[in-house]
Design a protein around this motif. Structure first.
Motif, PDB file in Angstrom:
ATOM      1  N   MET A 132       0.854  -1.168   0.000  1.00  0.00           N
ATOM      2  CA  MET A 132       0.000   0.000   0.000  1.00  0.00           C
ATOM      3  C   MET A 132       0.900   1.231   0.000  1.00  0.00           C
ATOM      4  O   MET A 132       1.703   1.396   0.903  1.00  0.00           O
ATOM      5  CB  MET A 132      -0.881  -0.024   1.250  1.00  0.00           C
ATOM      6  CG  MET A 132      -2.118   0.760   1.129  1.00  0.00           C
ATOM      7  SD  MET A 132      -3.222   0.624   2.560  1.00  0.00           S
ATOM      8  CE  MET A 132      -3.746  -1.074   2.439  1.00  0.00           C
ATOM      9  N   ASN A 133       0.764   2.068  -0.996  1.00  0.00           N
ATOM     10  CA  ASN A 133       1.655   3.210  -1.153  1.00  0.00           C
ATOM     11  C   ASN A 133       0.970   4.512  -0.731  1.00  0.00           C
ATOM     12  O   ASN A 133       0.709   5.390  -1.544  1.00  0.00           O
ATOM     13  CB  ASN A 133       2.136   3.286  -2.604  1.00  0.00           C
ATOM     14  CG  ASN A 133       3.233   4.299  -2.798  1.00  0.00           C
ATOM     15  OD1 ASN A 133       3.885   4.699  -1.838  1.00  0.00           O
ATOM     16  ND2 ASN A 133       3.449   4.715  -4.021  1.00  0.00           N
ATOM     17  N   VAL A 134       0.672   4.642   0.572  1.00  0.00           N
ATOM     18  CA  VAL A 134       0.055   5.860   1.095  1.00  0.00           C
ATOM     19  C   VAL A 134       1.074   6.985   1.029  1.00  0.00           C
ATOM     20  O   VAL A 134       2.245   6.794   1.379  1.00  0.00           O
ATOM     21  CB  VAL A 134      -0.443   5.642   2.543  1.00  0.00           C
ATOM     22  CG1 VAL A 134      -0.911   6.938   3.157  1.00  0.00           C
ATOM     23  CG2 VAL A 134      -1.556   4.601   2.556  1.00  0.00           C
ATOM     24  N   GLN A 135       0.630   8.173   0.601  1.00  0.00           N
ATOM     25  CA  GLN A 135       1.563   9.269   0.392  1.00  0.00           C
ATOM     26  C   GLN A 135       1.476  10.365   1.430  1.00  0.00           C
ATOM     27  O   GLN A 135       2.228  11.326   1.369  1.00  0.00           O
ATOM     28  CB  GLN A 135       1.358   9.857  -1.003  1.00  0.00           C
ATOM     29  CG  GLN A 135       1.644   8.846  -2.082  1.00  0.00           C
ATOM     30  CD  GLN A 135       1.420   9.425  -3.459  1.00  0.00           C
ATOM     31  OE1 GLN A 135       1.094  10.582  -3.630  1.00  0.00           O
ATOM     32  NE2 GLN A 135       1.599   8.593  -4.457  1.00  0.00           N
ATOM     33  N   GLY A 136       0.588  10.254   2.391  1.00  0.00           N
ATOM     34  CA  GLY A 136       0.525  11.275   3.420  1.00  0.00           C
ATOM     35  C   GLY A 136      -0.862  11.429   3.988  1.00  0.00           C
ATOM     36  O   GLY A 136      -1.780  10.696   3.654  1.00  0.00           O
ATOM     37  N   PHE A 137      -0.989  12.394   4.840  1.00  0.00           N
ATOM     38  CA  PHE A 137      -2.230  12.700   5.524  1.00  0.00           C
ATOM     39  C   PHE A 137      -3.149  13.486   4.599  1.00  0.00           C
ATOM     40  O   PHE A 137      -2.698  14.371   3.882  1.00  0.00           O
ATOM     41  CB  PHE A 137      -1.885  13.520   6.776  1.00  0.00           C
ATOM     42  CG  PHE A 137      -3.065  14.032   7.508  1.00  0.00           C
ATOM     43  CD1 PHE A 137      -3.809  13.193   8.315  1.00  0.00           C
ATOM     44  CD2 PHE A 137      -3.443  15.351   7.397  1.00  0.00           C
ATOM     45  CE1 PHE A 137      -4.911  13.668   8.991  1.00  0.00           C
ATOM     46  CE2 PHE A 137      -4.536  15.838   8.075  1.00  0.00           C
ATOM     47  CZ  PHE A 137      -5.269  14.983   8.874  1.00  0.00           C
ATOM     48  N   SER A 138      -4.434  13.191   4.618  1.00  0.00           N
ATOM     49  CA  SER A 138      -5.377  13.916   3.782  1.00  0.00           C
ATOM     50  C   SER A 138      -6.186  14.908   4.616  1.00  0.00           C
ATOM     51  O   SER A 138      -6.048  16.113   4.443  1.00  0.00           O
ATOM     52  CB  SER A 138      -6.323  12.951   3.070  1.00  0.00           C
ATOM     53  OG  SER A 138      -7.277  13.633   2.304  1.00  0.00           O
ATOM     54  N   HIS A 139      -7.044  14.426   5.518  1.00  0.00           N
ATOM     55  CA  HIS A 139      -7.870  15.343   6.305  1.00  0.00           C
ATOM     56  C   HIS A 139      -8.436  14.632   7.530  1.00  0.00           C
ATOM     57  O   HIS A 139      -8.360  13.415   7.629  1.00  0.00           O
ATOM     58  CB  HIS A 139      -9.007  15.921   5.469  1.00  0.00           C
ATOM     59  CG  HIS A 139     -10.035  14.914   5.041  1.00  0.00           C
ATOM     60  ND1 HIS A 139      -9.865  14.096   3.940  1.00  0.00           N
ATOM     61  CD2 HIS A 139     -11.236  14.571   5.567  1.00  0.00           C
ATOM     62  CE1 HIS A 139     -10.921  13.319   3.803  1.00  0.00           C
ATOM     63  NE2 HIS A 139     -11.762  13.579   4.787  1.00  0.00           N
ATOM     64  N   VAL A 140      -9.003  15.420   8.430  1.00  0.00           N
ATOM     65  CA  VAL A 140      -9.717  14.905   9.590  1.00  0.00           C
ATOM     66  C   VAL A 140     -11.120  15.499   9.557  1.00  0.00           C
ATOM     67  O   VAL A 140     -11.285  16.687   9.296  1.00  0.00           O
ATOM     68  CB  VAL A 140      -9.026  15.317  10.912  1.00  0.00           C
ATOM     69  CG1 VAL A 140      -9.843  14.884  12.114  1.00  0.00           C
ATOM     70  CG2 VAL A 140      -7.626  14.742  10.998  1.00  0.00           C
ATOM     71  N   THR A 141     -12.132  14.678   9.811  1.00  0.00           N
ATOM     72  CA  THR A 141     -13.505  15.149   9.951  1.00  0.00           C
ATOM     73  C   THR A 141     -13.858  15.079  11.425  1.00  0.00           C
ATOM     74  O   THR A 141     -13.659  14.047  12.064  1.00  0.00           O
ATOM     75  CB  THR A 141     -14.469  14.294   9.115  1.00  0.00           C
ATOM     76  OG1 THR A 141     -14.100  14.425   7.737  1.00  0.00           O
ATOM     77  CG2 THR A 141     -15.915  14.736   9.310  1.00  0.00           C
ATOM     78  N   ILE A 142     -14.362  16.181  11.959  1.00  0.00           N
ATOM     79  CA  ILE A 142     -14.639  16.277  13.385  1.00  0.00           C
ATOM     80  C   ILE A 142     -16.114  16.544  13.602  1.00  0.00           C
ATOM     81  O   ILE A 142     -16.673  17.500  13.050  1.00  0.00           O
ATOM     82  CB  ILE A 142     -13.790  17.402  14.025  1.00  0.00           C
ATOM     83  CG1 ILE A 142     -12.299  17.114  13.799  1.00  0.00           C
ATOM     84  CG2 ILE A 142     -14.113  17.541  15.512  1.00  0.00           C
ATOM     85  CD1 ILE A 142     -11.386  18.245  14.205  1.00  0.00           C
ATOM     86  N   ASN A 143     -16.761  15.687  14.397  1.00  0.00           N
ATOM     87  CA  ASN A 143     -18.156  15.909  14.783  1.00  0.00           C
ATOM     88  C   ASN A 143     -18.202  16.996  15.845  1.00  0.00           C
ATOM     89  O   ASN A 143     -17.438  16.942  16.815  1.00  0.00           O
ATOM     90  CB  ASN A 143     -18.767  14.631  15.366  1.00  0.00           C
ATOM     91  CG  ASN A 143     -18.941  13.553  14.330  1.00  0.00           C
ATOM     92  OD1 ASN A 143     -19.157  13.837  13.161  1.00  0.00           O
ATOM     93  ND2 ASN A 143     -18.851  12.310  14.748  1.00  0.00           N
ATOM     94  N   VAL A 144     -19.090  17.968  15.661  1.00  0.00           N
ATOM     95  CA  VAL A 144     -19.265  19.046  16.635  1.00  0.00           C
ATOM     96  C   VAL A 144     -20.746  19.194  16.950  1.00  0.00           C
ATOM     97  O   VAL A 144     -21.603  18.878  16.128  1.00  0.00           O
ATOM     98  CB  VAL A 144     -18.672  20.385  16.129  1.00  0.00           C
ATOM     99  CG1 VAL A 144     -17.171  20.255  15.887  1.00  0.00           C
ATOM    100  CG2 VAL A 144     -19.365  20.864  14.860  1.00  0.00           C
ATOM    101  N   SER A 145     -21.051  19.690  18.149  1.00  0.00           N
ATOM    102  CA  SER A 145     -22.451  19.828  18.538  1.00  0.00           C
ATOM    103  C   SER A 145     -23.086  21.103  17.989  1.00  0.00           C
ATOM    104  O   SER A 145     -24.287  21.148  17.764  1.00  0.00           O
ATOM    105  CB  SER A 145     -22.586  19.783  20.060  1.00  0.00           C
ATOM    106  OG  SER A 145     -21.833  20.820  20.650  1.00  0.00           O
ATOM    107  N   ASP A 146     -22.284  22.143  17.746  1.00  0.00           N
ATOM    108  CA  ASP A 146     -22.802  23.416  17.255  1.00  0.00           C
ATOM    109  C   ASP A 146     -21.777  24.006  16.288  1.00  0.00           C
ATOM    110  O   ASP A 146     -20.711  24.454  16.707  1.00  0.00           O
ATOM    111  CB  ASP A 146     -23.047  24.361  18.430  1.00  0.00           C
ATOM    112  CG  ASP A 146     -23.627  25.700  18.019  1.00  0.00           C
ATOM    113  OD1 ASP A 146     -23.104  26.322  17.068  1.00  0.00           O
ATOM    114  OD2 ASP A 146     -24.588  26.140  18.661  1.00  0.00           O
ATOM    115  N   LEU A 147     -22.101  24.012  15.009  1.00  0.00           N
ATOM    116  CA  LEU A 147     -21.152  24.448  13.988  1.00  0.00           C
ATOM    117  C   LEU A 147     -20.731  25.902  14.176  1.00  0.00           C
ATOM    118  O   LEU A 147     -19.538  26.217  14.097  1.00  0.00           O
ATOM    119  CB  LEU A 147     -21.728  24.230  12.587  1.00  0.00           C
ATOM    120  CG  LEU A 147     -20.798  24.521  11.412  1.00  0.00           C
ATOM    121  CD1 LEU A 147     -19.539  23.676  11.468  1.00  0.00           C
ATOM    122  CD2 LEU A 147     -21.526  24.314  10.094  1.00  0.00           C
TER     123      LEU A 147
END
Length: 129
Positions: free
Chosen positions: A1-16
Motif C-alpha cells: 500500500m503506497n500511502v503518500q501522506g495525511f489527507s484530512h480529519v472530519t470532526i463531529n461538533v455539537s454546534d457548527l
C-alpha cells in the motif's frame, strides 16, 4: 500500500457556529466552504471538515474526530482496497467516488474509522461550489 501522506480529519461538533469561532478566530484556519451542517477549513497544507452532529452530544464519546483520512494516489487505490479485502478489514463505506476522487472507509482493530482518499481539498471544492 503506497500511502503518500495525511489527507484530512472530519470532526463531529455539537454546534457548527460555536465551533467555527474557535477554529477561525483562535486557531486562525481559513474557511474554504461553509455548508448548512458542515464547514471545510484549511490550515497550511492540512484541511479539516467540521460536521454538525448535535445528536452525538448526548454520547459524549462521539464528539471529536469522526475519521482520519490518508491521501493515496488514484493509481494505487484499487490495489489498496484489494489489500484491505484480502485481510478481512471491515469496510464501512465504499469504495465510492466522492467528488473528483475515490474513497474507502474502514475500521482499525479498535474501531477507529480510517479513510483512503484520492483527491485534494481544491478538487473537492470544485464539486461543492
Amino acid at each position: 500500500m503506497n500511502v503518500q501522506g495525511f489527507s484530512h480529519v472530519t470532526i463531529n461538533v455539537s454546534d457548527l457556529n460555536h465551533s467555527l469561532s474557535f477554529y477561525l478566530d483562535v486557531l486562525k484556519m481559513r474557511l474554504v466552504h461553509r455548508g448548512r451542517k458542515d464547514a471545510y477549513l484549511e490550515w497550511g497544507s492540512a484541511w479539516i471538515c467540521l460536521q454538525e452532529r448535535p445528536e452525538k452530544a448526548k454520547q459524549r464519546e462521539q464528539l471529536g474526530v469522526d475519521h482520519v483520512a490518508f491521501y493515496i494516489d488514484e493509481k494505487d487505490f484499487d490495489k489498496a482496497v484489494k489489500q484491505l479485502q484480502e485481510n478481512n478489514v471491515e469496510i464501512v463505506r465504499g469504495p465510492i467516488k466522492r467528488g473528483l476522487g475515490w474513497s474507502v472507509n474502514f475500521l482499525d482493530l479498535d474501531g477507529t474509522q480510517l479513510e483512503l482518499h484520492t483527491s485534494t481539498l481544491a478538487e473537492r471544492m470544485k464539486v461543492w461550489q
